[in-house]
Design a protein around this motif. Structure first.
Motif, PDB file in Angstrom:
ATOM      1  N   SER A   1       0.840  -1.385   0.016  1.00 60.85           N
ATOM      2  CA  SER A   1       0.061  -0.126  -0.019  1.00 60.85           C
ATOM      3  C   SER A   1       0.660   1.278   0.241  1.00 60.85           C
ATOM      4  O   SER A   1       0.470   2.322  -0.831  1.00 60.85           O
ATOM      5  CB  SER A   1      -0.910   0.126   1.181  1.00 60.85           C
ATOM      6  N   ARG A   2       1.961   1.328   0.867  1.00 58.40           N
ATOM      7  CA  ARG A   2       2.884   2.267   0.766  1.00 58.40           C
ATOM      8  C   ARG A   2       3.376   2.591  -0.631  1.00 58.40           C
ATOM      9  O   ARG A   2       3.500   3.745  -0.999  1.00 58.40           O
ATOM     10  CB  ARG A   2       3.931   1.966   1.729  1.00 58.40           C
ATOM     11  N   ASN A   3       3.970   1.551  -1.342  1.00 53.21           N
ATOM     12  CA  ASN A   3       4.602   1.729  -2.642  1.00 53.21           C
ATOM     13  C   ASN A   3       3.430   2.408  -3.625  1.00 53.21           C
ATOM     14  O   ASN A   3       3.882   3.215  -4.526  1.00 53.21           O
ATOM     15  CB  ASN A   3       5.159   0.451  -2.966  1.00 53.21           C
ATOM     16  N   ARG A   4       2.160   1.774  -3.364  1.00 54.38           N
ATOM     17  CA  ARG A   4       1.280   2.305  -4.479  1.00 54.38           C
ATOM     18  C   ARG A   4       1.121   3.802  -3.970  1.00 54.38           C
ATOM     19  O   ARG A   4       0.919   4.631  -5.053  1.00 54.38           O
ATOM     20  CB  ARG A   4      -0.236   1.527  -4.229  1.00 54.38           C
ATOM     21  N   GLU A   5       1.043   4.253  -2.897  1.00 49.91           N
ATOM     22  CA  GLU A   5       0.794   5.771  -2.633  1.00 49.91           C
ATOM     23  C   GLU A   5       1.996   6.427  -2.971  1.00 49.91           C
ATOM     24  O   GLU A   5       1.623   7.593  -3.493  1.00 49.91           O
ATOM     25  CB  GLU A   5       0.637   5.797  -0.973  1.00 49.91           C
ATOM     26  N   ILE A   6       3.488   5.929  -2.999  1.00 46.84           N
ATOM     27  CA  ILE A   6       4.591   6.653  -3.228  1.00 46.84           C
ATOM     28  C   ILE A   6       4.380   7.124  -4.607  1.00 46.84           C
ATOM     29  O   ILE A   6       4.513   8.273  -5.234  1.00 46.84           O
ATOM     30  CB  ILE A   6       5.833   5.966  -2.705  1.00 46.84           C
ATOM     31  N   SER A   7       4.040   5.880  -5.399  1.00 48.07           N
ATOM     32  CA  SER A   7       3.965   5.997  -6.791  1.00 48.07           C
ATOM     33  C   SER A   7       2.920   7.140  -7.528  1.00 48.07           C
ATOM     34  O   SER A   7       2.984   7.943  -8.344  1.00 48.07           O
ATOM     35  CB  SER A   7       3.468   4.736  -7.671  1.00 48.07           C
ATOM     36  N   PHE A   8       1.798   7.089  -6.609  1.00 48.46           N
ATOM     37  CA  PHE A   8       0.617   8.290  -6.946  1.00 48.46           C
ATOM     38  C   PHE A   8       0.972   9.360  -6.627  1.00 48.46           C
ATOM     39  O   PHE A   8       0.836  10.390  -7.690  1.00 48.46           O
ATOM     40  CB  PHE A   8      -0.578   7.591  -6.350  1.00 48.46           C
ATOM     41  N   ILE A   9       1.850   9.522  -5.614  1.00 51.00           N
ATOM     42  CA  ILE A   9       2.017  11.046  -5.352  1.00 51.00           C
ATOM     43  C   ILE A   9       3.242  11.523  -6.009  1.00 51.00           C
ATOM     44  O   ILE A   9       3.004  12.677  -6.391  1.00 51.00           O
ATOM     45  CB  ILE A   9       2.620  10.941  -3.754  1.00 51.00           C
ATOM     46  N   GLU A  10       4.131  10.632  -6.414  1.00 52.84           N
ATOM     47  CA  GLU A  10       5.287  10.979  -7.394  1.00 52.84           C
ATOM     48  C   GLU A  10       4.499  11.715  -8.694  1.00 52.84           C
ATOM     49  O   GLU A  10       4.906  12.532  -9.243  1.00 52.84           O
ATOM     50  CB  GLU A  10       6.138   9.821  -7.675  1.00 52.84           C
ATOM     51  N   PHE A  11       3.531  10.784  -9.381  1.00 55.56           N
ATOM     52  CA  PHE A  11       2.722  11.448 -10.492  1.00 55.56           C
ATOM     53  C   PHE A  11       2.358  12.563 -10.225  1.00 55.56           C
ATOM     54  O   PHE A  11       2.459  13.344 -11.221  1.00 55.56           O
ATOM     55  CB  PHE A  11       1.825  10.372 -11.009  1.00 55.56           C
ATOM     56  N   GLU A  12       1.607  12.725  -9.109  1.00 57.46           N
ATOM     57  CA  GLU A  12       0.841  14.014  -8.865  1.00 57.46           C
ATOM     58  C   GLU A  12       1.829  15.266  -8.806  1.00 57.46           C
ATOM     59  O   GLU A  12       1.632  16.280  -9.432  1.00 57.46           O
ATOM     60  CB  GLU A  12       0.019  14.234  -7.519  1.00 57.46           C
ATOM     61  N   VAL A  13       2.755  15.130  -7.925  1.00 57.37           N
ATOM     62  CA  VAL A  13       3.959  15.975  -7.860  1.00 57.37           C
ATOM     63  C   VAL A  13       4.510  16.480  -9.317  1.00 57.37           C
ATOM     64  O   VAL A  13       4.731  17.497  -9.554  1.00 57.37           O
ATOM     65  CB  VAL A  13       5.037  15.759  -6.780  1.00 57.37           C
ATOM     66  N   SER A  14       4.827  15.484  -9.910  1.00 55.82           N
ATOM     67  CA  SER A  14       5.602  15.619 -11.398  1.00 55.82           C
ATOM     68  C   SER A  14       4.824  16.582 -12.274  1.00 55.82           C
ATOM     69  O   SER A  14       5.115  17.149 -13.072  1.00 55.82           O
ATOM     70  CB  SER A  14       5.768  14.281 -11.903  1.00 55.82           C
ATOM     71  N   GLU A  15       3.447  16.130 -12.413  1.00 55.08           N
ATOM     72  CA  GLU A  15       2.486  16.855 -13.160  1.00 55.08           C
ATOM     73  C   GLU A  15       2.459  18.294 -12.804  1.00 55.08           C
ATOM     74  O   GLU A  15       2.376  19.075 -13.797  1.00 55.08           O
ATOM     75  CB  GLU A  15       1.113  16.060 -12.993  1.00 55.08           C
ATOM     76  N   ILE A  16       2.461  18.471 -11.515  1.00 53.31           N
ATOM     77  CA  ILE A  16       2.390  19.998 -11.311  1.00 53.31           C
ATOM     78  C   ILE A  16       3.413  20.495 -11.446  1.00 53.31           C
ATOM     79  O   ILE A  16       3.623  21.780 -11.907  1.00 53.31           O
ATOM     80  CB  ILE A  16       1.677  19.968  -9.479  1.00 53.31           C
ATOM     81  N   GLU A  17       4.727  19.875 -11.137  1.00 52.25           N
ATOM     82  CA  GLU A  17       5.981  20.759 -11.404  1.00 52.25           C
ATOM     83  C   GLU A  17       6.018  21.009 -12.708  1.00 52.25           C
ATOM     84  O   GLU A  17       6.674  21.725 -12.910  1.00 52.25           O
ATOM     85  CB  GLU A  17       7.230  19.767 -10.655  1.00 52.25           C
ATOM     86  N   SER A  18       6.021  19.923 -13.538  1.00 54.00           N
ATOM     87  CA  SER A  18       6.263  20.088 -15.216  1.00 54.00           C
ATOM     88  C   SER A  18       5.132  21.272 -15.890  1.00 54.00           C
ATOM     89  O   SER A  18       5.588  21.590 -16.635  1.00 54.00           O
ATOM     90  CB  SER A  18       5.889  18.616 -15.755  1.00 54.00           C
ATOM     91  N   ALA A  19       4.250  21.660 -15.152  1.00 53.30           N
ATOM     92  CA  ALA A  19       3.270  22.611 -15.464  1.00 53.30           C
ATOM     93  C   ALA A  19       4.102  23.976 -15.294  1.00 53.30           C
ATOM     94  O   ALA A  19       3.515  25.026 -15.927  1.00 53.30           O
ATOM     95  CB  ALA A  19       1.977  22.463 -14.757  1.00 53.30           C
ATOM     96  N   GLN A  20       4.880  24.020 -14.662  1.00 55.68           N
ATOM     97  CA  GLN A  20       5.851  25.011 -14.132  1.00 55.68           C
ATOM     98  C   GLN A  20       4.886  26.471 -13.934  1.00 55.68           C
ATOM     99  O   GLN A  20       4.886  27.427 -14.698  1.00 55.68           O
ATOM    100  CB  GLN A  20       6.650  25.535 -15.410  1.00 55.68           C
ATOM    101  N   LEU A  21       3.760  26.270 -13.031  1.00 53.33           N
ATOM    102  CA  LEU A  21       3.052  27.353 -12.658  1.00 53.33           C
ATOM    103  C   LEU A  21       3.515  28.386 -11.888  1.00 53.33           C
ATOM    104  O   LEU A  21       4.654  28.143 -11.248  1.00 53.33           O
ATOM    105  CB  LEU A  21       1.852  26.625 -11.895  1.00 53.33           C
ATOM    106  N   SER A  22       3.017  29.481 -11.937  1.00 48.78           N
ATOM    107  CA  SER A  22       3.286  30.708 -11.186  1.00 48.78           C
ATOM    108  C   SER A  22       2.015  31.282 -10.489  1.00 48.78           C
ATOM    109  O   SER A  22       1.001  31.138 -11.003  1.00 48.78           O
ATOM    110  CB  SER A  22       3.921  31.724 -11.892  1.00 48.78           C
ATOM    111  N   GLU A  23       2.315  31.754  -9.400  1.00 54.21           N
ATOM    112  CA  GLU A  23       1.163  32.123  -8.340  1.00 54.21           C
ATOM    113  C   GLU A  23       0.525  33.375  -9.412  1.00 54.21           C
ATOM    114  O   GLU A  23       0.866  34.281  -9.644  1.00 54.21           O
ATOM    115  CB  GLU A  23       1.340  32.544  -7.362  1.00 54.21           C
TER     116      GLU A  23
END
Length: 560
Positions: free
Chosen positions: A184-206
């Motif tokens: 379960s921990r590995n599944r959650e790590i994989s999902f969080i890594e996807f979320e963080v990658s998607e947001i960081e790759s968007a290069q958003l600014s406030e």
């Protein structure tokens, strides 16, 4: 203290006004006369349950109003902090109006909720009835009595215990949240890594989304904007009869006229300023039109970027700021998961430290409680002996709950042996209704000095007692009334004889309607009422003499 009770259109009461006094206020009357209505009206004003059936037949509403004279500065401070106004002279008025569809409760003219008024009432008045006596049979309530008695000595430790326990619970929950299996921990790590990658790759600014939305709206309406700006440009400079040409003509004509009249020089200067402003406006218009050329490629880029950000909003937050904050929180969670074993070990160490701290505080609290319980039980024993429990034993039994709580680890209950040779037993095993009433009175007598409550109400505390015991209860109520205002509903002549103020409650029929009335008795009327309580329906001279003797005995006791 409670200075006045005003009741209108409540049950059998058409209208009643009772002016209470310091000391012992006694209310008596025949069974069914409406004594319970009096207590009910007080409860209603203090936030009790209201039903439309309480409204007197034929009336549109019922009203109950309590007037208090507040002397305690501590209580005044609490009320002021609650937002109650006009307390300078210490007067507090709580009123409640009940209609078939609603009820409204006010304190010094301000509307409050029932819950708020109930909290205020806990500082002003303490009501004891048969239900409160039954609370003594609930052993979980006993520790509250002890803690109220010893609140000053326990306050510091209880505050520290509450704080540490809250942190302990929070940390325990954090530990439980980490207690997952490796898959379960590995599944959650994989999902969080996807979320963080998607947001960081968007290069958003406030604030980027807000600016893009503004640009999109401007481009979306570019044609309409350009059409309107063309109209502006034509009217200002390029069209037939444009404003610039007309104004130029006016300036030239005015300058020619000013050659012959100096008074026109001010108007010439003003018109020259207008011409200059108009020239600026024409230049700004031309610049805007030149810069605002529509670029289809740029429009498509803005639209795509905005659509992408909106898709992120659907998953991570309503604004770019919220999306970025979500990414940071997920990074923290990812760090926890990736350092799972180290974090669990750290939390367990911290939890063990808090358990050690809780154990120490709970033991300290228990020691303080046991010391206070010895004093409390000794004072209650003395009070019970005054109430005709000649050889009573009254003690507190402490047990450990086996788990931590914000209130420590103690389970405490009172035990009693009312007669010599009897074993100590829980109150529920030995106490009759009359004994419960006396025990409650003894406890309240002992704890009377532990709070700022100015008024105590006892509803038929005489249940199940008579004779010498009744006399002892009367004397105890009299003693208690020297420290606090006491209002007591009773059937016993021994208690009624101790009254500083005696009120009669009667039921009668007026104009084919049953009405309950309340009035204060004069001295001679008090004797007659005592005779009624002694002799029932037949009152002889011997009964009157007995009533008179009760009055003399009560007066002698008060003057001791």
């Amino acid at each position: 203290m409670l200075a006045n009770l005003h009741v209108k259109n409540l049950a059998l009461i058409e209208e009643a006004d009772i002016n209470f006094k310091d000391g012992l206020n006694i209310l008596t009357g025949e069974t069914g006369a409406g004594k319970s209505i009096i207590l009910g009206s007080v409860n209603l004003a203090l936030g009790g349950k209201a039903v439309s059936d309480l409204i007197r037949s034929g009336a549109d509403y019922a009203l109950t109003e309590l007037s208090f004279d507040i002397e305690s500065e501590a209580v005044k401070e609490k009320l002021t902090a609650f937002g109650v106004e006009e307390l300078e002279e210490g007067q507090l008025i709580i009123s409640r109006k009940i209609t078939p569809t609603r009820s409204q409760i006010k304190v010094n003219g301000q509307t409050y909720t029932l819950g708020q008024v109930r909290e205020m009432a806990s500082w002003l008045i303490d009501i004891h009835g048969q239900h409160d006596n039954q609370l003594l049979l609930n052993e979980s309530h006993h520790i509250d009595i002890l803690d109220a008695y010893a609140k000053e000595s326990l306050a510091e430790v209880k505050a520290a215990l509450k704080e540490v326990y809250a942190a302990y619970v929070k940390q325990k929950q954090e530990l439980q949240a980490l207690d997952t299996d490796e898959e379960s921990r590995n599944r959650e790590i994989s999902f969080i890594e996807f979320e963080v990658s998607e947001i960081e790759s968007a290069q958003l600014s406030e604030g980027e989304d807000t600016q893009l939305e503004a640009d999109y709206q401007k481009m979306l309406h570019a044609q309409k904007i350009m059409e309107e700006m063309a109209v502006v440009e034509q009217n200002l400079v390029s069209g037939q009869d444009n404003v610039s040409d007309k104004l130029g003509q006016a300036v030239r004509a005015l300058n020619s006229a000013a050659v012959y009249d100096d008074r026109l020089s001010g108007l010439c200067a003003t018109l020259a300023d207008v011409e200059s402003l108009l020239s600026d406006a024409a230049r700004m218009t031309a610049d805007y039109v030149e810069d605002a050329a529509f670029d289809a490629e740029t429009f498509q880029q803005v639209q795509q970027r905005l659509d992408f950000i909106n898709s992120l909003k659907m998953k991570y937050g309503q604004t770019t700021a919220e999306i970025l904050a979500y990414a940071e929180s997920r990074k923290e969670r990812l760090e926890q998961l990736q350092s799972h074993d180290e974090l669990i070990a750290k939390l367990k160490r911290e939890l063990a430290e808090k358990e050690k701290r809780l154990s120490g505080l709970s033991a300290q609290l228990s020691d303080l409680r046991k010391a206070a319980a010895q004093k409390l039980c000794a004072q209650i024993r003395a009070a019970l002996q005054d109430l005709n429990f000649a050889d009573v034993r009254f003690e507190a039994v402490f047990e450990q709950t086996g788990h931590f709580s914000a209130n420590g680890t103690d389970n405490m209950y009172f035990v009693i042996a009312a007669n010599p040779g009897e074993a100590l037993k829980p109150l529920s095993k030995v106490a009759s209704g009359g004994e419960l009433s006396r025990i409650m009175l003894a406890i309240r007598t002992v704890t009377a000095n532990q709070d700022d409550i100015g008024t105590l109400i006892f509803d038929e505390i005489d249940a199940g007692i008579s004779g010498r015991t009744a006399q002892r209860v009367a004397e105890k109520l009299c003693t208690l009334s020297q420290k606090r205002q006491v209002i007591c509903i009773t059937h016993l002549p021994q208690i009624a004889a101790m009254a500083d103020v005696h009120f009669m409650i009667e039921k009668s029929v007026q104009d084919n309607k049953t009405v309950t009335s309340i009035y204060r008795l004069l001295d001679t009327q008090c004797v007659e009422e005592l005779a009624r309580l002694l002799g029932g329906s037949t009152i002889t001279e011997a009964v009157r003499a007995n009533a008179q003797e009760l009055c003399h005995q009560a007066a002698a006791y008060k003057n001791k």
